[in-house]
Design a protein around this motif. Sequence first.
Motif, PDB file in Angstrom:
ATOM      1  N   GLU A  50     -28.608   1.790 -77.087  1.00 32.22           N
ATOM      2  CA  GLU A  50     -27.394   1.106 -77.591  1.00 32.22           C
ATOM      3  C   GLU A  50     -26.627   0.080 -76.999  1.00 32.22           C
ATOM      4  O   GLU A  50     -26.353   0.870 -75.584  1.00 32.22           O
ATOM      5  N   PRO A  51     -26.203  -0.995 -77.048  1.00 36.60           N
ATOM      6  CA  PRO A  51     -25.344  -1.679 -76.159  1.00 36.60           C
ATOM      7  C   PRO A  51     -24.115  -1.090 -76.144  1.00 36.60           C
ATOM      8  O   PRO A  51     -23.494  -0.306 -77.180  1.00 36.60           O
ATOM      9  N   THR A  52     -23.252  -1.382 -75.067  1.00 35.35           N
ATOM     10  CA  THR A  52     -21.783  -1.221 -75.086  1.00 35.35           C
ATOM     11  C   THR A  52     -21.202  -2.293 -75.066  1.00 35.35           C
ATOM     12  O   THR A  52     -21.800  -3.515 -74.961  1.00 35.35           O
ATOM     13  N   PHE A  53     -19.674  -2.531 -75.430  1.00 36.30           N
ATOM     14  CA  PHE A  53     -19.310  -3.538 -75.626  1.00 36.30           C
ATOM     15  C   PHE A  53     -17.655  -3.691 -74.816  1.00 36.30           C
ATOM     16  O   PHE A  53     -17.149  -2.441 -74.956  1.00 36.30           O
ATOM     17  N   HIS A  54     -17.354  -4.642 -74.558  1.00 36.16           N
ATOM     18  CA  HIS A  54     -16.238  -4.625 -73.290  1.00 36.16           C
ATOM     19  C   HIS A  54     -15.637  -5.889 -73.720  1.00 36.16           C
ATOM     20  O   HIS A  54     -16.209  -6.731 -74.330  1.00 36.16           O
ATOM     21  N   SER A  55     -14.355  -6.177 -72.825  1.00 33.70           N
ATOM     22  CA  SER A  55     -13.643  -7.279 -73.030  1.00 33.70           C
ATOM     23  C   SER A  55     -13.899  -8.179 -71.838  1.00 33.70           C
ATOM     24  O   SER A  55     -13.976  -7.741 -70.817  1.00 33.70           O
ATOM     25  N   LEU A  56     -13.936  -9.589 -71.934  1.00 33.44           N
ATOM     26  CA  LEU A  56     -14.278 -10.216 -70.942  1.00 33.44           C
ATOM     27  C   LEU A  56     -12.999 -11.515 -71.097  1.00 33.44           C
ATOM     28  O   LEU A  56     -12.752 -12.337 -71.985  1.00 33.44           O
ATOM     29  N   VAL A  57     -12.240 -11.874 -69.831  1.00 32.09           N
ATOM     30  CA  VAL A  57     -11.442 -12.898 -69.900  1.00 32.09           C
ATOM     31  C   VAL A  57     -11.599 -13.989 -68.597  1.00 32.09           C
ATOM     32  O   VAL A  57     -12.346 -13.483 -67.787  1.00 32.09           O
ATOM     33  N   MET A  58     -11.085 -15.047 -68.758  1.00 31.57           N
ATOM     34  CA  MET A  58     -10.932 -15.878 -67.786  1.00 31.57           C
ATOM     35  C   MET A  58      -9.704 -16.724 -67.644  1.00 31.57           C
ATOM     36  O   MET A  58      -9.142 -16.861 -68.880  1.00 31.57           O
ATOM     37  N   TYR A  59      -9.424 -17.553 -66.765  1.00 29.55           N
ATOM     38  CA  TYR A  59      -7.879 -17.895 -66.667  1.00 29.55           C
ATOM     39  C   TYR A  59      -8.236 -19.545 -66.140  1.00 29.55           C
ATOM     40  O   TYR A  59      -9.254 -19.859 -65.471  1.00 29.55           O
ATOM     41  N   GLY A  60      -7.450 -20.539 -66.550  1.00 27.50           N
ATOM     42  CA  GLY A  60      -7.223 -21.683 -65.901  1.00 27.50           C
ATOM     43  C   GLY A  60      -8.420 -22.574 -66.454  1.00 27.50           C
ATOM     44  O   GLY A  60      -8.695 -22.525 -67.526  1.00 27.50           O
ATOM     45  N   GLU A  61      -8.910 -23.643 -65.836  1.00 28.79           N
ATOM     46  CA  GLU A  61      -9.568 -24.400 -65.954  1.00 28.79           C
ATOM     47  C   GLU A  61     -11.035 -23.935 -66.343  1.00 28.79           C
ATOM     48  O   GLU A  61     -11.843 -24.545 -67.223  1.00 28.79           O
ATOM     49  N   SER A  62     -11.298 -22.967 -65.503  1.00 25.16           N
ATOM     50  CA  SER A  62     -12.685 -22.203 -65.823  1.00 25.16           C
ATOM     51  C   SER A  62     -12.825 -21.719 -67.413  1.00 25.16           C
ATOM     52  O   SER A  62     -13.811 -21.643 -68.009  1.00 25.16           O
ATOM     53  N   ALA A  63     -11.562 -21.420 -67.947  1.00 18.94           N
ATOM     54  CA  ALA A  63     -11.433 -20.698 -69.173  1.00 18.94           C
ATOM     55  C   ALA A  63     -11.559 -21.855 -70.263  1.00 18.94           C
ATOM     56  O   ALA A  63     -12.330 -21.765 -71.171  1.00 18.94           O
ATOM     57  N   LYS A  64     -11.234 -23.075 -69.896  1.00 16.25           N
ATOM     58  CA  LYS A  64     -11.248 -23.840 -70.989  1.00 16.25           C
ATOM     59  C   LYS A  64     -12.868 -24.394 -70.860  1.00 16.25           C
ATOM     60  O   LYS A  64     -13.406 -24.659 -71.935  1.00 16.25           O
ATOM     61  N   ARG A  65     -13.460 -24.596 -69.827  1.00 15.42           N
ATOM     62  CA  ARG A  65     -14.918 -24.954 -69.819  1.00 15.42           C
ATOM     63  C   ARG A  65     -15.723 -23.981 -70.427  1.00 15.42           C
ATOM     64  O   ARG A  65     -16.752 -24.224 -71.106  1.00 15.42           O
ATOM     65  N   ALA A  66     -15.528 -22.671 -70.369  1.00 14.14           N
ATOM     66  CA  ALA A  66     -16.223 -21.560 -70.937  1.00 14.14           C
ATOM     67  C   ALA A  66     -16.204 -21.625 -72.292  1.00 14.14           C
ATOM     68  O   ALA A  66     -16.923 -21.440 -72.816  1.00 14.14           O
ATOM     69  N   TYR A  67     -14.932 -21.884 -72.744  1.00 10.21           N
ATOM     70  CA  TYR A  67     -14.571 -21.848 -74.202  1.00 10.21           C
ATOM     71  C   TYR A  67     -15.367 -23.197 -74.761  1.00 10.21           C
ATOM     72  O   TYR A  67     -15.984 -22.946 -75.938  1.00 10.21           O
ATOM     73  N   ALA A  68     -15.634 -24.133 -74.330  1.00 13.30           N
ATOM     74  CA  ALA A  68     -16.621 -25.287 -74.700  1.00 13.30           C
ATOM     75  C   ALA A  68     -18.003 -25.095 -74.574  1.00 13.30           C
ATOM     76  O   ALA A  68     -18.481 -25.537 -75.313  1.00 13.30           O
ATOM     77  N   ARG A  69     -18.324 -24.083 -73.881  1.00 12.03           N
ATOM     78  CA  ARG A  69     -19.602 -23.928 -73.790  1.00 12.03           C
ATOM     79  C   ARG A  69     -20.399 -22.652 -74.255  1.00 12.03           C
ATOM     80  O   ARG A  69     -21.789 -22.643 -74.373  1.00 12.03           O
ATOM     81  N   PHE A  70     -19.583 -21.646 -74.609  1.00 12.54           N
ATOM     82  CA  PHE A  70     -20.255 -20.317 -74.898  1.00 12.54           C
ATOM     83  C   PHE A  70     -20.069 -20.117 -76.368  1.00 12.54           C
ATOM     84  O   PHE A  70     -18.830 -20.556 -76.873  1.00 12.54           O
ATOM     85  N   ARG A  71     -20.859 -19.690 -77.071  1.00 13.27           N
ATOM     86  CA  ARG A  71     -20.987 -19.079 -78.505  1.00 13.27           C
ATOM     87  C   ARG A  71     -21.625 -17.778 -78.670  1.00 13.27           C
ATOM     88  O   ARG A  71     -22.082 -17.243 -77.591  1.00 13.27           O
ATOM     89  N   VAL A  72     -21.252 -17.320 -79.545  1.00 11.04           N
ATOM     90  CA  VAL A  72     -21.725 -15.962 -80.041  1.00 11.04           C
ATOM     91  C   VAL A  72     -23.278 -15.714 -79.722  1.00 11.04           C
ATOM     92  O   VAL A  72     -24.004 -17.044 -80.161  1.00 11.04           O
ATOM     93  N   GLY A  73     -23.615 -14.843 -79.057  1.00  9.53           N
ATOM     94  CA  GLY A  73     -25.035 -14.593 -78.832  1.00  9.53           C
ATOM     95  C   GLY A  73     -25.668 -15.222 -77.573  1.00  9.53           C
ATOM     96  O   GLY A  73     -26.895 -15.029 -77.004  1.00  9.53           O
ATOM     97  N   ASP A  74     -24.741 -16.223 -76.913  1.00  8.89           N
ATOM     98  CA  ASP A  74     -25.207 -16.658 -75.545  1.00  8.89           C
ATOM     99  C   ASP A  74     -25.358 -15.528 -74.718  1.00  8.89           C
ATOM    100  O   ASP A  74     -24.548 -14.790 -74.495  1.00  8.89           O
ATOM    101  N   GLN A  75     -26.403 -15.693 -73.881  1.00  9.22           N
ATOM    102  CA  GLN A  75     -26.631 -14.699 -72.770  1.00  9.22           C
ATOM    103  C   GLN A  75     -25.940 -15.195 -71.310  1.00  9.22           C
ATOM    104  O   GLN A  75     -25.979 -16.502 -71.316  1.00  9.22           O
ATOM    105  N   PHE A  76     -25.448 -14.495 -70.770  1.00  9.08           N
ATOM    106  CA  PHE A  76     -24.598 -14.930 -69.590  1.00  9.08           C
ATOM    107  C   PHE A  76     -24.758 -14.069 -68.169  1.00  9.08           C
ATOM    108  O   PHE A  76     -25.173 -12.943 -68.469  1.00  9.08           O
ATOM    109  N   VAL A  77     -24.218 -14.777 -67.085  1.00  5.25           N
ATOM    110  CA  VAL A  77     -24.261 -13.941 -65.867  1.00  5.25           C
ATOM    111  C   VAL A  77     -22.843 -14.411 -65.453  1.00  5.25           C
ATOM    112  O   VAL A  77     -22.552 -15.499 -65.483  1.00  5.25           O
TER     113      VAL A  77
END
Length: 142
Positions: A50-77
């Motif tokens: 079973e997967p585990t679930f956690h919180s991920l945060v980002m701040y500043g300009e990186s946060a804005k870029r991540a918000y524009a590019r990531f959706r539910v289900g996207d795999q990331f590193v």
Amino acid sequence: MTIPTQLSLHGFIATTPELSKPDSKDARFFARIGVEHWRKEADGAFTKLEPTFHSLVMYGESAKRAYARFRVGDQFVASGYVTEYESTWNEQTVMREQFVARHIGHDTTWTRYSVDRAPANQPEPPSDQMTVASEPPRVVGL
């Protein structure tokens, strides 16, 4: 000189990402993420847990870029660090942790995408020297 490293995390976006203070330098990206786990069996096979679930945060300009590019289900590193904070739940204070990403990108093993590069200051190679990379092989059974 040693190679500078950071903690890394591989997972998937589990909830719709949120962006608070989008017009500010203090913009904050937040999403719940899932991390898949596997157990190696005695015969060498792998069993998906079973997967585990956690919180991920980002701040500043990186946060804005991540918000524009990531959706539910996207795999990331992502690379960054883990931090703990206090939270109140049912009138009790509990310690929680979150992953603070400094860098994040789609996982190229699972994501198809194209790269839109700014024009380079070098000439394009002749067409007879260009090669097309094939899609990487998929790992089956993991």
